[in-house]
Design a protein around this motif. Structure first.
Motif: not given
Length: 163
Positions: A59-66, A74-87
């Protein structure tokens, strides 16, 4: 090429290998030099395709930039509130891609859950980027449970903000 040519979309489990390649390459260049060796190896394992695929399925939402056929961020968000990864790929940094990616990720969480408080744990090299987005440190740099040195940060988005 401008950031306007960048196409943003949600990540799928099949995107995990491309996400992993980008994350490991950027982490090796920017994050690992500031980390204890064991923590760096643990981080690289968490950035493996299998782990990322499971995060997407969980359920983590990964937003991808192509850009064309190349994953550039990409940016990965957990629970619609915590940014887990951003590269963002080193080659494409400084072009506004990170800002567009963060804006999309934040707007998605606001739309989905009405979120107005975002948190993250920033590695040393990322603190200045997150400050430009409006995040503020809530404590000193400290080791995470896996030993990665991070600074806890928070962003309070304006309550009237519309996605």
């Amino acid at each position: 090429m401008s950031s306007n040519a960048v196409r943003l979309r949600l990540g799928l489990p099949d995107d995990a290998p491309a996400i992993s390649r980008l994350a490991r390459r950027v982490a090796s260049r920017w994050i690992l030099p500031d980390q204890p060796p064991d923590a760096g190896q643990a981080l690289l394992r968490r950035l493996g395709a299998r782990a990322l695929r499971q995060n997407i399925r969980d359920g983590q939402r990964f937003h991808l930039a192509w850009l064309g056929g190349v994953l550039v961020g990409f940016a990965a968000m957990r629970d619609d509130s915590h940014l887990v990864q951003f590269f963002v790929s080193t080659r494409y940094q400084g072009r506004g891609i990170a800002r567009r990616l963060w804006q999309r990720t934040m707007d998605d969480a606001i739309r989905r859950a009405g979120t107005h408080r975002f948190t993250l744990n920033a590695t040393r090299c990322a603190v200045p980027v997150y400050r430009r987005f409006g995040f503020v440190a809530t404590g000193p740099e400290r080791p995470s449970p896996t030993g990665v040195l991070t600074t806890p940060m928070v962003l309070e988005a304006a309550p009237g903000r519309q996605a």
